[in-house]
Design a protein around this motif. Structure first.
Motif, PDB file in Angstrom:
ATOM      1  N   GLY A 179      -0.515  18.710 -49.250  1.00 32.90           N
ATOM      2  CA  GLY A 179       0.676  18.755 -50.106  1.00 32.90           C
ATOM      3  C   GLY A 179       1.951  19.080 -49.385  1.00 32.90           C
ATOM      4  N   PRO A 186       3.532  20.759 -45.234  1.00 31.95           N
ATOM      5  CA  PRO A 186       3.129  21.233 -43.910  1.00 31.95           C
ATOM      6  C   PRO A 186       2.567  22.653 -44.023  1.00 31.95           C
ATOM      7  CG  PRO A 186       5.372  20.348 -43.875  1.00 31.95           C
ATOM      8  CD  PRO A 186       4.971  20.433 -45.313  1.00 31.95           C
ATOM      9  N   ASP A 239      -6.213  19.324 -42.185  1.00 33.38           N
ATOM     10  CA  ASP A 239      -4.839  19.308 -42.698  1.00 33.38           C
ATOM     11  C   ASP A 239      -4.532  17.853 -43.024  1.00 33.38           C
ATOM     12  OD1 ASP A 239      -2.113  19.315 -43.108  1.00 33.38           O
ATOM     13  OD2 ASP A 239      -1.601  20.248 -41.203  1.00 33.38           O
ATOM     14  N   THR A 240      -4.705  17.497 -44.307  1.00 32.44           N
ATOM     15  CA  THR A 240      -4.669  16.096 -44.708  1.00 32.44           C
ATOM     16  C   THR A 240      -3.265  15.679 -45.107  1.00 32.44           C
ATOM     17  OG1 THR A 240      -5.176  16.667 -47.016  1.00 32.44           O
ATOM     18  CG2 THR A 240      -7.053  16.240 -45.561  1.00 32.44           C
ATOM     19  N   TRP A 290      -0.986  12.916 -46.721  1.00 33.15           N
ATOM     20  CA  TRP A 290      -0.974  11.698 -47.537  1.00 33.15           C
ATOM     21  C   TRP A 290       0.031  11.847 -48.656  1.00 33.15           C
ATOM     22  CZ3 TRP A 290      -3.842  11.375 -52.474  1.00 33.15           C
ATOM     23  CH2 TRP A 290      -4.447  12.577 -52.852  1.00 33.15           C
ATOM     24  N   GLN A 291       0.103  10.846 -49.520  1.00 33.79           N
ATOM     25  CA  GLN A 291       1.119  10.815 -50.573  1.00 33.79           C
ATOM     26  C   GLN A 291       0.560  10.137 -51.815  1.00 33.79           C
ATOM     27  OE1 GLN A 291       3.625   8.134 -48.152  1.00 33.79           O
ATOM     28  NE2 GLN A 291       5.114   9.806 -48.096  1.00 33.79           N
ATOM     29  N   THR A 292       1.254  10.329 -52.935  1.00 29.95           N
ATOM     30  CA  THR A 292       0.885   9.606 -54.154  1.00 29.95           C
ATOM     31  C   THR A 292       0.729   8.116 -53.827  1.00 29.95           C
ATOM     32  OG1 THR A 292       2.198  11.195 -55.423  1.00 29.95           O
ATOM     33  CG2 THR A 292       1.602   9.140 -56.540  1.00 29.95           C
ATOM     34  N   ASP A 306       8.793  10.348 -44.759  1.00 35.12           N
ATOM     35  CA  ASP A 306       8.672  11.611 -44.030  1.00 35.12           C
ATOM     36  C   ASP A 306       9.112  11.427 -42.589  1.00 35.12           C
ATOM     37  OD1 ASP A 306       7.371  13.876 -45.565  1.00 35.12           O
ATOM     38  OD2 ASP A 306       6.032  12.225 -46.084  1.00 35.12           O
ATOM     39  N   ARG A 318      10.488  15.610 -45.492  1.00 42.00           N
ATOM     40  CA  ARG A 318      11.032  14.386 -46.070  1.00 42.00           C
ATOM     41  C   ARG A 318      12.357  14.014 -45.407  1.00 42.00           C
ATOM     42  NH1 ARG A 318       7.630  11.559 -49.519  1.00 42.00           N
ATOM     43  NH2 ARG A 318       9.570  10.473 -49.993  1.00 42.00           N
ATOM     44  N   ASN A 332      10.160  19.304 -51.347  1.00 40.27           N
ATOM     45  CA  ASN A 332       8.763  19.656 -51.551  1.00 40.27           C
ATOM     46  C   ASN A 332       8.716  21.151 -51.876  1.00 40.27           C
ATOM     47  OD1 ASN A 332       5.999  20.220 -51.322  1.00 40.27           O
ATOM     48  ND2 ASN A 332       5.730  18.485 -49.942  1.00 40.27           N
ATOM     49  N   ARG A 351       6.537  17.388 -55.394  1.00 43.91           N
ATOM     50  CA  ARG A 351       7.711  16.588 -55.041  1.00 43.91           C
ATOM     51  C   ARG A 351       8.752  16.657 -56.136  1.00 43.91           C
ATOM     52  NH1 ARG A 351       5.408  10.939 -52.837  1.00 43.91           N
ATOM     53  NH2 ARG A 351       7.418  10.158 -53.497  1.00 43.91           N
TER      54      ARG A 351
HETATM   55  C1  6R9 Z   1      -0.943  14.342 -51.534  1.00 45.99           C
HETATM   56  C2  6R9 Z   1       0.425  14.704 -51.936  1.00 45.99           C
HETATM   57  C3  6R9 Z   1       3.625  13.688 -50.694  1.00 45.99           C
HETATM   58  C4  6R9 Z   1       4.507  14.431 -49.709  1.00 45.99           C
HETATM   59  C5  6R9 Z   1       4.530  13.785 -48.360  1.00 45.99           C
HETATM   60  C6  6R9 Z   1       4.850  14.967 -47.469  1.00 45.99           C
HETATM   61  C7  6R9 Z   1       4.101  16.107 -48.125  1.00 45.99           C
HETATM   62  C8  6R9 Z   1       1.573  16.027 -48.137  1.00 45.99           C
HETATM   63  C9  6R9 Z   1       1.102  16.950 -46.226  1.00 45.99           C
HETATM   64  C10 6R9 Z   1       2.498  16.874 -46.348  1.00 45.99           C
HETATM   65  C11 6R9 Z   1       2.756  17.820 -44.260  1.00 45.99           C
HETATM   66  C12 6R9 Z   1       0.567  17.530 -45.026  1.00 45.99           C
HETATM   67  N1  6R9 Z   1       2.758  16.311 -47.557  1.00 45.99           N
HETATM   68  N2  6R9 Z   1       0.567  16.412 -47.346  1.00 45.99           N
HETATM   69  N3  6R9 Z   1       3.325  17.303 -45.369  1.00 45.99           N
HETATM   70  N4  6R9 Z   1       1.443  17.944 -44.071  1.00 45.99           N
HETATM   71  N5  6R9 Z   1      -0.761  17.668 -44.833  1.00 45.99           N
HETATM   72  O1  6R9 Z   1       0.851  15.806 -51.738  1.00 45.99           O
HETATM   73  O2  6R9 Z   1       1.157  13.701 -52.529  1.00 45.99           O
HETATM   74  O3  6R9 Z   1       2.729  14.796 -54.207  1.00 45.99           O
HETATM   75  O4  6R9 Z   1       3.050  12.419 -53.402  1.00 45.99           O
HETATM   76  O5  6R9 Z   1       3.526  14.379 -51.926  1.00 45.99           O
HETATM   77  O6  6R9 Z   1       3.985  15.743 -49.495  1.00 45.99           O
HETATM   78  O7  6R9 Z   1       6.217  15.228 -47.500  1.00 45.99           O
HETATM   79  O8  6R9 Z   1       5.471  12.747 -48.313  1.00 45.99           O
HETATM   80  P1  6R9 Z   1       2.635  13.815 -53.093  1.00 45.99           P
END
Ligand code: 6R9
Length: 665
Positions: free
Chosen positions: A401, A403, A425-426, A428-430, A516, A532, A538, A543
């Motif tokens: 979600g 960093p 530490d995954t 990803w995004q919507t 990002d 971002r 965030n 978001r």
């Molecule tokens: C899955 C989710 C996406 C935005 C993404 C980024 C941030 C998500 C992260 C991360 C650093 C990670 N983000 N995971 N930043 N390390 N492991 O959160 O989806 O709600 O769409 O947000 O969250 O900025 O662009 P979503």
């Protein structure tokens, strides 16, 4: 040392490396960097063959696909398009007659600690019955259904039931306001809303149905013919005759059997709204086949799911993480998962640790914000310190979600993972549907604060504005150069915005722009997300568009003349929302400013939801603008951080207002 210092400097000097522990390597699907590289090479050599193989191995198709990727309408990529399947059949029916049939699918713990268990067989019956109830309301393939639900079995059942009929669900997080809900109902063109009378959070009963009524009364929702109400609590709720039905009423007399409706692989499984850089949230549309493949595949790759695992993702189904790693992925993979209704701090901040202990959770997937707040709670009150709980069932931890700062990473590693569990530490995004850059627990040496390397088949890179790849060590924009199966298909009702937001012509028109910033480490080429690069904040892993909050503020037309919103770093929530406001009356100070700031926060909560409330509000007679009338956002960001102004303010039309903006309410 401060427990949760700012991550920035410590990340720059981060050189700790944690190789995968032997128990994570042993029996792993991807058990070495060589095995990872082999998959990367396979995907690179012949992407179509790679994805076709995985789609055939991981999903049950009622009609096989003949073509893997269709790029002819790029960037509207299509995957497995002539194949047919059903998502719910792939999560449930598929396990019947296998050892998974009588395995526990969901262990549900309510806010007040009551535990309910369902096997896959029982879950299938629940889903089939609910799908029949929806069908009896006239809901069919292609219809859109909005869910405004608490966390629980019923929410997952409702999502799966929609999928079973080929109806496209759009889940709206239960913390969004009536106004935000109405906008989504209208935009998506929903024919039905599924909700609950109330939700229970932290011992409090919060209304849901009343908010649905308010939303539907705002107009534009005439297509909604049915509201189904799960009676979560015994409290009374207002009923609209002819439109509202309780779950019990809707389920009366329905059959236990509901054949899944096969849909084309590109059929929209769901539309999930997320914030973008303009005022209006974007309806991110996902396709059935590619999305489900990814949800299943990443359960296997990223979590290296084993049959005996107890998986717990703490995300709400109102967010993408709750879609991919509560409602679909764990079920498609046949996992036993814990689903939790409540909040991490009720009855005390040891709740998560107690639940891990009680349910012998082996994979724990949560957000850095939750970790940081629980660190603070544990340090303030030894009774809720994780060291007092038996967390030895854990074998793998995950973060998502935002960093994760290395200090929080180290605490997570030490106190929750007992220095034995890898942390994935995954990133990803919507829009990506599932993980795209992440460590693999049996292969990747971990570096705190880094999401490490792309999954096989994900062609991630860091580029400058013109698309040139940046050398390691130099920051730039994160892009994905090749399409992948679970990518966003379009923005519902707005294909032009889809193209413009994600596939800008400067990058060639078919390269996905994540939004990002990122940098790769000089030594390993590991990715680290720097935040971002658009006007999206965030906050606690959620978001929020700055323009969305600005629109909400200026819609208070009796009071607000102009507003600008920026983020500032915050140790606890990642970023905090700071609003700069010009009123239609004299600039307030003291108690009056405090009172108006509260009024504005409440207004934003009404317009969007409590998560969008500005932390700081600063009042000026005007906003700092250049002579051409542009708001100087960079300057606002410095003010919000409390930095000394070093920037050139000579172009500023009205320099005296800088002093006014120094005060936050
Ligand atoms: C899955 C989710 C996406 C935005 C993404 C980024 C941030 C998500 C992260 C991360 C650093 C990670 N983000 N995971 N930043 N390390 N492991 O959160 O989806 O709600 O769409 O947000 O969250 O900025 O662009 P979503």
């Amino acid at each position: 040392m401060n427990a949760v210092p700012s991550s920035i400097e410590s990340v720059l000097v981060e050189n700790r490396v944690f190789p995968p522990p032997p128990q994570a390597v042993q029996g792993a699907r991807i058990g070495s960097m060589a095995a990872y590289q082999q998959l990367v090479d396979e995907a690179r050599a012949d992407p179509d063959a790679f994805w076709a193989r995985l789609a055939r191995e991981n999903l049950a198709w009622t009609k096989p696909f003949s073509k893997t990727l269709d790029e002819s309408k790029a960037p509207f990529f299509e995957w497995f398009a002539d194949g047919e399947l059903n998502a719910s059949a792939n999560c449930l029916d598929r396990h019947m007659g296998t050892p998974v049939e009588h395995k526990t699918a969901i262990v549900f713990e309510s806010d007040d600690g009551k535990v309910t268990r369902l096997t896959y067989r029982e879950l299938l019956t629940r889903v089939a019955r609910f799908a029949n109830a929806l069908k009896a309301q006239g809901i069919q393939k292609g219809d859109r259904v909005v869910l405004y639900m608490p966390m629980g079995i019923e929410g997952v059942v409702a999502m799966q039931a929609c999928a079973r009929l080929g109806a496209t669900h759009s889940v709206v997080f239960g913390g969004f306001s009536a106004k935000a809900l109405q906008e989504r109902i209208v935009d998506v063109g929903a024919v039905a809303v599924i909700t609950a009378n109330f939700q229970m959070r932290g011992g409090k009963e919060l209304p849901l149905k009343a908010i649905v009524d308010e939303a539907l009364a705002m107009g534009g929702c005439e297509a909604v013919k049915t509201v189904l109400v799960y009676e979560r609590t015994a409290s009374a709720w207002p009923r609209v005759e002819g439109r509202d039905k309780t779950f019990a009423e809707a389920l009366q007399g329905v059959s236990d059997d509901c054949p899944p409706v096969p849909v084309g692989a590109e059929h929209p499984l769901f539309i999930l709204y997320t914030s973008g850089s303009t005022g209006k949230p974007k309806g991110v549309q996902h396709a059935t086949g590619g999305y489900l493949l990814w949800a299943k595949l990443t359960m296997d790759w990223t979590f290296d799911l084993r049959p005996e695992d107890v998986f717990w993702c703490t995300a709400d189904i109102g967010w993408i993480t709750g879609h991919s790693y509560v409602a679909y992925g764990p079920l498609a993979a046949g996992a036993t998962q814990l689903v939790f209704e409540g909040v991490p701090t009720f009855p005390d901040a040891g709740r998560f640790w107690k639940m891990i202990q009680d349910h012998k959770v082996s994979i724990f997937y949560t957000a850095p914000t939750a970790i940081r707040s629980l660190i603070k709670a544990a340090e303030a009150d030894g009774k809720v310190h994780p060291d007092r709980y038996d967390l030895t069932s854990l074998r793998l931890l995950g973060s998502v979600g935002e960093p994760i700062n290395p200090e929080a990473w180290m605490w997570f590693h030490r106190h929750i993972g007992g220095e034995r569990c890898p942390i994935v530490d995954t990133f990803w995004q919507t829009e990506t549907g599932g993980h795209v850059i992440t460590p693999l627990p049996g292969a990747t040496p971990l570096v705190p604060g880094s999401c490490t390397l792309p999954l096989p088949g994900i062609d991630a890179a860091i580029v400058d504005e013109t698309g040139n790849e940046m050398p390691n060590g130099a920051g730039g924009m994160l892009v994905i150069r090749r399409p992948w199966p679970s990518m966003i298909r379009t923005i519902w009702n707005d294909p032009e915005r889809f193209k413009k937001s994600y596939f800008p012509p400067e990058l060639g028109g078919s390269v996905y722009l994540a939004g990002d910033g990122a940098v790769r480490s000089a030594d390993r080429g590991y990715f680290r997300i720097t935040g971002r690069i658009d006007d999206v904040l965030n906050v606690s892993g959620h978001r929020m568009g700055t323009m969305e909050i600005e629109s909400a503020l200026v819609s208070k037309t009796d009071l607000v003349a102009e507003a600008a919103v920026v983020g500032r770093p915050d140790d606890m929530t990642g970023e905090a929302i700071c609003a700069f406001v010009v009123l239609k009356r004299a600039r307030p100070t003291g108690d009056e400013a405090k009172a108006i700031a509260k009024e504005l926060r409440d207004w934003v909560a009404r317009e969007i939801g409590p998560i969008a409330k500005p932390r700081d509000i600063r009042f000026g007679e005007n906003l700092p603008k250049t002579r051409s009338g542009k708001i100087m956002r960079r300057l606002l960001r410095s003010i919000a951080k409390g930095e000394a102004i070093t920037q050139d303010t000579s172009t500023l039309e009205n320099p005296q207002i800088l002093a006014q903006l120094g005060e936050a309410y």
